[in-house]
Design a protein around this motif. Structure first.
Motif, PDB file in Angstrom:
ATOM      1  N   SER A  18      -8.878  -2.035  -9.072  1.00 46.80           N
ATOM      2  CA  SER A  18      -8.239  -1.097  -8.228  1.00 46.80           C
ATOM      3  C   SER A  18      -6.820  -0.927  -8.871  1.00 46.80           C
ATOM      4  O   SER A  18      -5.830  -0.020  -8.421  1.00 46.80           O
ATOM      5  CB  SER A  18      -8.025  -1.956  -7.099  1.00 46.80           C
ATOM      6  N   LYS A  67      -4.547   4.142 -10.971  1.00 41.59           N
ATOM      7  CA  LYS A  67      -4.959   3.388  -9.754  1.00 41.59           C
ATOM      8  C   LYS A  67      -3.908   2.607  -9.107  1.00 41.59           C
ATOM      9  O   LYS A  67      -3.811   2.461  -8.038  1.00 41.59           O
ATOM     10  CB  LYS A  67      -6.191   2.632 -10.244  1.00 41.59           C
ATOM     11  N   GLU A  90      -1.712   4.868  -7.345  1.00 39.88           N
ATOM     12  CA  GLU A  90      -2.158   5.256  -6.324  1.00 39.88           C
ATOM     13  C   GLU A  90      -2.000   4.251  -5.146  1.00 39.88           C
ATOM     14  O   GLU A  90      -1.592   4.564  -3.981  1.00 39.88           O
ATOM     15  CB  GLU A  90      -3.610   5.627  -6.501  1.00 39.88           C
ATOM     16  N   LEU A  91      -2.334   3.081  -5.350  1.00 45.81           N
ATOM     17  CA  LEU A  91      -2.389   1.843  -4.389  1.00 45.81           C
ATOM     18  C   LEU A  91      -0.925   1.577  -3.885  1.00 45.81           C
ATOM     19  O   LEU A  91      -0.733   1.471  -2.701  1.00 45.81           O
ATOM     20  CB  LEU A  91      -2.960   0.615  -4.849  1.00 45.81           C
ATOM     21  N   TYR A  92       0.029   1.931  -4.928  1.00 48.06           N
ATOM     22  CA  TYR A  92       1.524   1.571  -4.822  1.00 48.06           C
ATOM     23  C   TYR A  92       2.183   2.724  -4.192  1.00 48.06           C
ATOM     24  O   TYR A  92       3.359   2.724  -3.917  1.00 48.06           O
ATOM     25  CB  TYR A  92       1.913   0.935  -5.846  1.00 48.06           C
ATOM     26  N   ALA A 144       4.862  -3.199  -2.604  1.00 44.75           N
ATOM     27  CA  ALA A 144       3.482  -3.041  -2.013  1.00 44.75           C
ATOM     28  C   ALA A 144       2.883  -3.865  -1.310  1.00 44.75           C
ATOM     29  O   ALA A 144       2.195  -4.123  -0.255  1.00 44.75           O
ATOM     30  CB  ALA A 144       2.514  -1.985  -2.628  1.00 44.75           C
ATOM     31  N   ALA A 147      -1.029  -0.056   1.666  1.00 48.41           N
ATOM     32  CA  ALA A 147      -1.199   1.353   0.909  1.00 48.41           C
ATOM     33  C   ALA A 147      -0.313   2.349   1.600  1.00 48.41           C
ATOM     34  O   ALA A 147      -0.048   1.924   2.688  1.00 48.41           O
ATOM     35  CB  ALA A 147      -3.000   1.373   1.008  1.00 48.41           C
ATOM     36  N   GLN A 162      -2.788   1.441   5.437  1.00 50.58           N
ATOM     37  CA  GLN A 162      -4.020   0.576   5.341  1.00 50.58           C
ATOM     38  C   GLN A 162      -3.670  -0.769   4.743  1.00 50.58           C
ATOM     39  O   GLN A 162      -3.093  -0.656   3.671  1.00 50.58           O
ATOM     40  CB  GLN A 162      -5.031   1.349   4.712  1.00 50.58           C
ATOM     41  N   ASP A 200      -9.846  -4.827  -5.390  1.00 44.22           N
ATOM     42  CA  ASP A 200      -9.980  -4.624  -3.815  1.00 44.22           C
ATOM     43  C   ASP A 200     -10.936  -5.746  -3.415  1.00 44.22           C
ATOM     44  O   ASP A 200     -12.136  -5.609  -3.902  1.00 44.22           O
ATOM     45  CB  ASP A 200     -10.166  -3.206  -3.462  1.00 44.22           C
TER      46      ASP A 200
END
Lengths: 647, 213, 127
Positions: A19, A36, A39-41, A60, A91, A95, A122
């Motif tokens: 992830s 990625k 994106e997650l952070y 995050a 996220a 989420q 993940d």
């Protein structure tokens, strides 16, 4: 930037499902992350790749998890080698995801940390599954283990430790784990020198729990994962003591069932053995009875002939003595056949007045010889013991039988006491009517009987002796005899304390004593009767001849018939026949049957039935006189008088 | 009964675990260099227990006699560090460290010294890391090799002193293909544990900063 | 241009290990061993050494004290303190004396930086 290689690596990692990946340049104090991760952070991918402040790493992370991750990262920056933490990431859409951050600290030649790289995966799904698994394992009390061959320790779960009663620890030495085994089994976890992988992980183990010392059953299940030359064991254990106990109970029940069936079979077997033994004895009895019957007839021929001979030889005392000796011999022979017949249960009980002390005295010699020198017999009779009414032969037999039992109860020898005393029963019981009884006891000091054996002792076919040694009928016959005589038979015994077997016989009344005067059944002059016409019937010509001779000697006229048919023909042809003397046991037509036929022709003809057997057919006509074989001339004359008197 | 003031909070325990982990990482790396074989060390499990309980914990796990390398430390906090392993491992460890070309006699001859040196490297790694991370210095004594049972290793020495508490670190180190395993334990008295707790708090504040719950 | 290296360690095993690492890096160099600070001083009286590798953790006189003494006697001698005690404080004290720090256990890799530095120093001294 020298990130091009890392770029490729990170793309590959991303493709593999990561992830996000990061590269923390410790010396340069920059954090580089792939798209990625960005994106997650919620970071701009370009900026993230170029490098941001390392503090972004924590931005995050869920506030609750942040302190512990900061500590772990601090450890990495200080030289810890590996980073492996699970934590929550929020996220940008709010989420919450569970991620597994796995990283490595790269050290320079002097162990100074240079960079910290890693990836995020993940694991939200796995985490949920794990939670479910963990809850299932805890709730189900399932302990897990993992062992790599060659190592002295195994990774274990807390539940694993608790199941074995060990202090919870993430790893335990194989030795410690196997130390709880009760021994003799294969190890729960192989030791470092185990060599080959075990064939299966499925197995049951008996353990002694380390903390409370309880014995438990542990089931092991799992998989053997082969990795090149080595292997890895992944498995679970759980307690199956309860199931094992149920199983054991069931097995015990089954075992008991088998035992019960075995006992039942054995008991049937012993009944069958007893029956076979009884049948054998019955056969012996039949045989003995038959032989005794024939022998009796022979004796009768001899004694009758001697009787007649004695009358005719005159007064030569020497000859008379010889004849008397011979007659005494036939009497003893007759007594012997009586016993044989009694054994074959074919003899009627004779009622006579018996003085027990004299009776016992008279058989002491026989008893001593029968029992042997290791079992001296003592007698203890008070004075003024009343006489009893009974059959001397049978009582003798009973006493002898009891004495033999007493001997058998004392294999090492011992004194057998025959004692008697007078007992008065005032209240009727199921066994005895009120009155005076003579209690005749045979007492031993042997091993006795327990309650169970005692209760069954008088049952027919019950014997404690081996097959072939006893008929199992002894005590039941004695019991029957005592009851037949109006008394009873009792046994008192305790295991290890000997046995007292007692015959209770009714004391004779004064009237009975009076009526029974011992009479000489020798050869006194026969009672005088007028001359009679007599039909003598016997299938044995020797006996027939003998009976005829005795009757003719008495002055009567005799018609001889050797069968029932012949007798009927003679009787029909001679209407003046006064009396019939017939043998009972004849082939074709018995004496009793003959009597019925005679009645058809002419009723109430006096009839004497001579027989060596006790049994007469039921309902046999009352007018008939019974004459036991062998009979003397006097007995025959008396029977004639009696028969003629009833006519 | 462990007094409240020295029982560690979850975060303090976490911090101590990580700090020890760094030391253990170094120790593992050092042991690898000495043995030239894969060395696996478990993540340390940390417990503060009484000396009696520590003795029981070790006895429960190890039935045979034990060998320990002991180093006392003084400084901001004081105590005693023990590297413990089953006696039957002793010669194996020596052979692993000193090289397999040694004869049996030679192994026995240098056993004591090889054990002391191994203990020295491993315990120093841990203690020095702790000192560095907690920003305090510690003085370490010369290592000593002692033998005995779990009970004797943890027996309180000075008469009249109350039983010390043991910061019991289960670190299983297992050497592949050799039946070698061991434990690291640190015995500290109450004042030292209280100081350690304070230093851990400082460390956490430094590292976690504003994120403190 | 062989040099003579003095290895001071109370552990014989540690001396063997250090000697091995040294031989790997400089096969020509000779070595002299001492098990304590006192013995080291005796050996030096017998003949001077070019380089010193000194264990920190020794009874009586520790490695730092010995290094300080040697620094006074031989101001230019390359000296390394060898120890598993990697405390910042120890490293700082070693630096103060002008001694290098080599972590224990000694490996060729760990020793290389110090030995190559020492070789350079010796070459310039002798030039």
């Amino acid at each position: 930037m020298s990130l091009s290689v890392d770029d490729n690596l990170q793309s590959e990692l991303a493709a593999m499902g990561a992830s996000g990946t990061w590269h923390w340049d410790i010396a340069g104090d920059r954090l580089h992350a792939d798209h990625k991760f960005a994106e997650l952070y919620g970071l701009d991918p370009e900026t993230a790749l170029a490098g941001v402040s390392p503090q972004i790493f924590f931005s995050a992370i869920h506030p609750d998890d942040r302190p512990r991750i900061r500590i772990a990262v601090a450890a990495i920056l200080a030289g810890a080698e590996t980073f492996s933490k699970e934590f929550r990431v929020i996220a940008p859409d709010g989420q919450i995801l569970w991620v597994h951050g796995r990283g490595q600290c790269h050290l320079d030649a002097v162990d100074e940390p240079v960079r910290f790289t890693g990836l995020l995966v993940d694991v939200t799904e796995r985490k949920r599954t794990e939670d479910r698994l963990r809850i299932a394992q805890t709730a189900g009390r399932v302990g897990t283990f993992e062992y790599v061959d060659g190592f002295a320790t195994a990774s274990v779960s807390d539940t694993f430790c608790r199941l074995l009663g060990l202090h919870p620890a993430p790893a335990l030495p194989s030795q410690t784990i196997n130390g709880v085994l009760r021994g003799g089994e294969e190890p729960l976890i192989p030791g470092p020198y185990a060599g080959e992988a075990p064939g299966t992980l499925n197995g049951t183990f008996q353990i002694v729990r380390n903390d409370d010392g309880e014995h438990r059953w542990i089931e092991r299940r799992g998989e053997i994962v082969r990795e090149g030359n080595s292997y890895r064991l992944i498995g679970v254990i759980y307690d199956v003591t309860h199931a094992k106990m149920l199983e054991a109970q069931l097995r015990e029940l089954n075992d008991n069932l088998e035992a019960r069936v075995a006992a039942e079979v054995a008991s049937r077997q012993s009944v069958e053995d007893a029956l076979r033994q009884a049948q054998k004895m019955e056969a012996v009895g039949q045989l003995t009875g038959g032989v005794a019957h024939d022998f009796n007839n022979l004796l009768m021929a001899i004694s009758s002939s001697l009787d007649l001979l004695r009358k005719r030889v005159g007064d030569d005392p020497q000859v008379v003595r010889l004849i008397d000796n011979a007659l005494a011999g036939t009497k003893r022979g007759a007594a012997l056949t009586q016993r044989m017949l009694a054994f074959a249960r074919r003899q009627d009980l004779v009622s006579e007045i018996i003085a027990i002390p004299q009776l016992v005295e008279g058989m002491l010699d026989l008893m001593r010889r029968t029992l042997g020198p290791s079992w001296p017999v003592e007698v203890d009779f008070p004075r003024d013991l009343p006489p009893v009414v009974g059959d001397a032969n049978q009582i003798e037999m009973a006493i002898l039988n009891l004495a033999v039992n007493a001997r058998d109860a004392m294999p090492g020898g011992g004194t057998i006491l025959v004692a008697s005393n007078c007992e008065h029963i005032d209240i009727a019981s199921s066994e005895l009517a009120p009155g005076s009884y003579l209690k005749l006891s045979v007492i031993d000091t042997g091993f006795g009987m327990d309650e169970d054996t005692l209760a069954r002792a008088v049952e027919p076919f019950f014997t404690t002796k081996g097959v072939g040694k006893g008929t199992g009928l002894g005590l039941s016959m004695i019991h029957g005899l005592a009851q037949q005589l109006g008394g009873t038979f009792t046994l008192e015994s305790r295991a290890g304390e000997g046995t007292t077997a007692s015959l209770w016989l009714p004391a004779a009344t004064a009237a009975e004593e009076q009526s029974d005067r011992p009479s000489d059944d020798g050869c006194d002059a026969p009672t005088q009767l007028h001359k009679l016409k007599i039909l003598a019937v016997d299938d044995d010509s020797l006996i027939l001849m003998n009976t005829s001779a005795l009757l003719e000697d008495l002055g009567h006229t005799v018609f001889e018939a050797s069968s029932g048919d012949e007798a009927l023909a003679l009787f029909a042809a001679n209407s003046d026949i006064d009396v019939i003397v017939t043998d009972h046991a004849m082939p074709g037509m018995t004496g009793a049957e003959l009597a019925e036929q005679i009645d058809e022709i002419r009723s109430n003809v006096p009839l004497i039935l001579a027989t060596g057997y006790g049994e007469l057919p039921p309902g046999f006509r009352s007018g008939a006189v019974k004459l036991g074989k062998p009979f003397s001339q006097k007995a025959l004359a008396d029977a004639l008088s009696q028969a003629m008197a009833t006519a | 009964m462990i007094p409240i003031d020295v029982s560690l909070s979850e975060l303090e325990r976490d911090a101590l675990t990580e700090i020890v982990n760094i030391g253990v990482s170094r120790a593992a790396s050092n042991l690898r260099k000495m043995i030239g074989d894969q060395v696996f060390l478990s993540v340390p499990a940390i417990e503060v227990v009484s000396q009696t309980r520590a003795a029981r914990l070790i006895t429960e796990r190890e039935v045979s006699d034990l060998v320990a390398v002991r180093q006392d430390f003084t400084g901001a906090f004081a105590g005693r560090a023990l590297l413990i392993f089953p006696e039957e491992n002793s010669l194996d460890l020596v052979r692993a460290v000193a090289g397999s070309e040694l004869s049996a006699d030679e192994v026995i001859e240098i056993e004591q010294e090889a054990l002391a040196e191994t203990g020295n490297v491993i315990l120093n790694s841990c203690l020095a890391t702790m000192a560095n991370m907690l920003k305090r210095s510690l003085s370490m004594s010369i290592p000593q090799v002692v033998r005995g049972t779990g009970a004797s290793l943890f027996a309180a020495e000075e008469q009249g002193t109350e039983e010390g508490l043991v910061l019991f670190l289960y670190i299983d180190f297992a050497v592949r293909s050799r039946d070698i395993r061991g434990y690291i334990a640190m015995i500290m008295d109450l004042p030292s544990l209280a100081i350690l707790k304070g230093l851990l708090e400082d460390f956490i504040t430094r590292v976690v900063g504003d994120d403190l719950p | 241009m062989p040099a003579k290296v003095m290895i001071v360690d109370d552990s014989k095993l540690a001396r063997i290990v250090a000697g091995k690492a040294l031989a790997e890096l400089q096969p020509d160099w000779t070595k002299v061993e001492a098990a304590s600070a006192a013995e080291a001083m005796e050996r030096l009286e017998e003949g001077p050494a070019d380089v010193a590798l000194i264990d920190f953790n020794m009874s009586e006189t520790d490695g730092l004290e010995l290094a300080a003494k040697l620094r006074v006697l031989y101001p230019d001698m390359p000296i390394a303190i060898i120890t598993a005690n990697i405390q910042d404080e120890i490293i700082a004290r070693a630096r103060e004396i002008g001694a290098a720090f080599v972590p224990k256990p000694v490996t060729a890799d760990g020793l290389e930086a110090f030995i190559s530095g020492a070789a350079l120093t010796l070459r310039s001294q002798r030039a």
